[in-house]
Design a protein around this motif. Structure first.
Motif, PDB file in Angstrom:
ATOM      1  N   UNK A 131      24.752  31.628  13.966  1.00 20.48           N
ATOM      2  CA  UNK A 131      25.989  31.494  13.205  1.00 20.48           C
ATOM      3  C   UNK A 131      25.701  31.586  11.706  1.00 20.48           C
ATOM      4  N   UNK A 132      26.649  32.146  10.985  1.00 21.72           N
ATOM      5  CA  UNK A 132      26.462  32.322   9.537  1.00 21.72           C
ATOM      6  C   UNK A 132      26.412  30.978   8.822  1.00 21.72           C
ATOM      7  N   UNK A 133      27.183  30.011   9.300  1.00 22.67           N
ATOM      8  CA  UNK A 133      27.221  28.692   8.673  1.00 22.67           C
ATOM      9  C   UNK A 133      27.318  27.619   9.753  1.00 22.67           C
ATOM     10  N   UNK A 134      26.557  26.570   9.589  1.00 24.74           N
ATOM     11  CA  UNK A 134      26.542  25.474  10.540  1.00 24.74           C
ATOM     12  C   UNK A 134      27.400  24.340   9.984  1.00 24.74           C
ATOM     13  N   UNK A 135      28.554  24.099  10.601  1.00 26.93           N
ATOM     14  CA  UNK A 135      29.456  23.027  10.180  1.00 26.93           C
ATOM     15  C   UNK A 135      29.365  21.802  11.094  1.00 26.93           C
ATOM     16  N   UNK A 136      29.077  22.038  12.370  1.00 26.49           N
ATOM     17  CA  UNK A 136      28.952  20.943  13.326  1.00 26.49           C
ATOM     18  C   UNK A 136      27.813  21.274  14.287  1.00 26.49           C
ATOM     19  N   UNK A 137      27.002  20.283  14.581  1.00 25.03           N
ATOM     20  CA  UNK A 137      25.860  20.463  15.478  1.00 25.03           C
ATOM     21  C   UNK A 137      25.971  19.507  16.638  1.00 25.03           C
ATOM     22  N   UNK A 138      25.344  19.879  17.736  1.00 28.82           N
ATOM     23  CA  UNK A 138      25.289  19.024  18.911  1.00 28.82           C
ATOM     24  C   UNK A 138      23.858  18.617  19.203  1.00 28.82           C
ATOM     25  N   UNK A 139      23.690  17.419  19.729  1.00 24.73           N
ATOM     26  CA  UNK A 139      22.357  16.931  20.042  1.00 24.73           C
ATOM     27  C   UNK A 139      22.399  16.221  21.399  1.00 24.73           C
ATOM     28  N   UNK A 140      21.435  16.558  22.245  1.00 23.06           N
ATOM     29  CA  UNK A 140      21.287  15.927  23.554  1.00 23.06           C
ATOM     30  C   UNK A 140      20.116  14.961  23.463  1.00 23.06           C
ATOM     31  N   UNK A 141      20.387  13.680  23.642  1.00 21.68           N
ATOM     32  CA  UNK A 141      19.359  12.638  23.515  1.00 21.68           C
ATOM     33  C   UNK A 141      18.970  12.175  24.913  1.00 21.68           C
ATOM     34  N   UNK A 142      17.700  12.364  25.263  1.00 25.21           N
ATOM     35  CA  UNK A 142      17.194  12.010  26.586  1.00 25.21           C
ATOM     36  C   UNK A 142      16.372  10.730  26.472  1.00 25.21           C
ATOM     37  N   UNK A 143      16.830   9.673  27.122  1.00 18.97           N
ATOM     38  CA  UNK A 143      16.109   8.392  27.142  1.00 18.97           C
ATOM     39  C   UNK A 143      16.025   7.899  28.584  1.00 18.97           C
ATOM     40  N   UNK A 144      15.536   6.689  28.744  1.00 22.88           N
ATOM     41  CA  UNK A 144      15.402   6.107  30.078  1.00 22.88           C
ATOM     42  C   UNK A 144      16.588   5.196  30.370  1.00 22.88           C
TER      43      UNK A 144
END
Length: 288
Positions: free
Chosen positions: A71-84
């Motif tokens: 994408x030309x510009x990043x306005x919103x990002x997603x993150x997947x957090x893997x824990x126990x």
């Protein structure tokens, strides 16, 4: 100084605790071997999908899939957090959550909003307390992760990326190095980095596509991202069992040290009591 009976009760309590930690250590060691075998078995599947997708993407030069387009510009990002889901595994979850929080702070400082998908009870609870925008989550995966439980939360992020609601997708998990070493990593899932789309062979493969190459690469890329998430969860479970085994062994060793120290204190207390009684007897005999 504490009395003899009180010290004996402490010794018995620590001995009971050591029995529990030893049992947990043996259980974690057994589960660790199964988790490692499951983790290693999942690697060839993801690598094969990546290889086929790379050759197909190289052959389709006139078709740019959104998963491969930056994408030309990043306005919103997603993150997947893997824990126990459970604790008693040392600093494993703390390190993953610290890495996630640092990445989220860096995005927020750059004016980028963040959506969170939490895999595991520890990460889900932490993100809720930290005020993160949790859009999907899954907990209670057990010792054997199943892809059907992961597809739903991951699909929320994939659909958001396809709809343009997020411009990047990252995953944070604990990579299994060996029994004594596990490290938290932050990897970019979408858009797929260019170095991952380099085919292993320099000679492109000739495929017969049914129903068509665009449909095939669309499905393959979705399966590829799901395979990466499944691999990350498998690595995290193997790391969890290894960390728990090491933590319980350390707890058992520390309990043994505490028991030795308490026994020494008990013997000193008992010897002091005996000496006192002898002194009283000798003093009484001398008075008579």
């Amino acid at each position: 100084m504490a009395g003899g009976k009180e010290i004996r009760n402490k010794i018995k309590s620590v001995q009971n605790t050591r029995k529990i930690t030893r049992a947990m250590e043996m259980v974690a060691a057994s589960k660790m071997r199964k988790a490692q075998a499951r983790m290693k078995a999942a690697r060839p599947y993801g690598e094969k999908i990546r290889n086929v997708t790379a050759h197909l993407a190289q052959a389709l030069v006139d078709y740019a899939h959104p998963f491969l387009t930056k994408r030309a510009q990043v306005k919103r990002a997603g993150i997947i957090v893997v824990t126990t889901d459970k604790g008693l595994c040392g600093g494993l979850n703390t390190n993953v959550l610290r890495a996630s929080l640092n990445q989220m702070k860096a995005w927020q400082q750059a004016g980028i909003q963040v959506d969170v998908t939490a895999i595991g009870n520890k990460g889900f609870g932490f993100m809720q307390r930290a005020g993160g925008r949790v859009v999907s989550h899954v907990t209670q995966l057990g010792d054997t992760p199943h892809l059907d439980k992961l597809i739903g939360p991951v699909k929320v992020m994939l659909d958001a990326y396809m709809a343009g609601q997020i411009d990047e997708l990252h995953i944070v998990y604990t990579r299994f190095i060996n029994t004594m070493r596990q490290e938290p990593v932050v990897e970019q899932l979408l858009p797929v980095p260019a170095d991952r789309m380099k085919p292993v062979s320099q000679h492109p493969f000739e495929y017969i596509y049914e129903p068509g190459p665009e449909v095939v690469i669309d499905d393959l890329l979705i399966r590829y991202i799901e395979a990466l998430v499944y691999q990350a969860v498998s690595e995290n479970i193997a790391s969890e069992q290894s960390a728990r085994m090491v933590a319980m062994k350390a707890a058992s060793d520390n309990a043994g040290t505490v028991i030795d120290e308490l026994k020494l204190v008990y013997n000193k207390t008992r010897q002091a009591a005996i000496t006192k009684e002898l002194s009283e007897i000798v003093a009484g005999a001398a008075a008579v």
